[in-house]
Scaffold this motif. Structure first.
Motif, mmCIF file in Angstrom:
data_model
loop_
_atom_site.group_PDB
_atom_site.id
_atom_site.type_symbol
_atom_site.label_atom_id
_atom_site.label_comp_id
_atom_site.label_asym_id
_atom_site.label_seq_id
_atom_site.Cartn_x
_atom_site.Cartn_y
_atom_site.Cartn_z
ATOM 1 N N SER A 1 6.883 -64.080 0.773
ATOM 2 C CA SER A 1 7.249 -65.493 0.927
ATOM 3 C C SER A 1 6.238 -66.372 0.219
ATOM 4 N N THR B 1 5.389 -70.680 -0.448
ATOM 5 C CA THR B 1 5.682 -72.106 -0.289
ATOM 6 C C THR B 1 5.544 -72.816 -1.633
ATOM 7 N N ASP C 1 10.294 -71.329 -0.612
ATOM 8 C CA ASP C 1 10.672 -72.544 0.115
ATOM 9 C C ASP C 1 9.393 -73.306 0.430
ATOM 10 N N ASP C 2 9.337 -74.571 0.107
ATOM 11 C CA ASP C 2 8.125 -75.345 0.351
ATOM 12 C C ASP C 2 7.888 -75.632 1.829
ATOM 13 N N ASP C 3 8.839 -75.334 2.691
ATOM 14 C CA ASP C 3 8.710 -75.577 4.129
ATOM 15 C C ASP C 3 8.333 -74.287 4.851
ATOM 16 N N PRO C 4 7.069 -74.165 5.292
ATOM 17 C CA PRO C 4 6.639 -72.925 5.946
ATOM 18 C C PRO C 4 7.409 -72.618 7.234
#
Length: 133
Positions: A37, A39, A10-13
């Protein structure tokens, strides 16, 4: 040696942190569960490719709208890998029915969830990991 893993791309940390905290709250991230995880979808895809032959049961939480490559582009690449024990859960802010329908066209995709990660999704992840609700 981990026998199960959960990976988030997911590009949103902030979304990653929130998802991890919720997985911890519901005791999903226990001993024996590796958490990864990314980003960057490219880095996440490289990680999966590097570990594709391991006998680990894998759960991937995958966003759709990302700048380097979309979740669908990631799925296209994953579909070429002949992955075993691999389950993808789309976790996205997209409210598009066409995104949901497209996601389910991929054999790897088991469920489509909208952000944030809710109890229903966590229970489903637990089920795929082999834990009781």
């Amino acid at each position: 040696m981990f026998c199960k893993s959960i990976t988030i791309i997911d590009d949103d940390p902030i979304s990653i942190i929130l998802s991890k905290k919720l997985l911890e709250k519901y005791n999903v991230l226990t001993d024996g569960i590796q958490f990864n995880s990314f980003t960057s979808p490219i880095a996440g895809l490289d990680f999966i490719k590097a570990h594709k032959n391991e006998e680990t049961l894998n759960i991937l939480l995958l966003d759709i709208n990302m700048p380097e490559m979309s979740g669908f582009e990631v799925l296209n690449e994953l579909s070429k890998l002949n992955l075993k024990n691999f389950n993808v859960f789309m976790l996205t802010s997209s409210i598009s029915d066409s995104h949901r329908d497209t996601a389910y066209e991929y054999e790897l995709v088991k469920k489509f969830f909208r952000k944030p990660l809710l109890e229903e999704a966590i229970l489903e992840i637990n089920r795929y990991l082999g834990f009781k609700e």
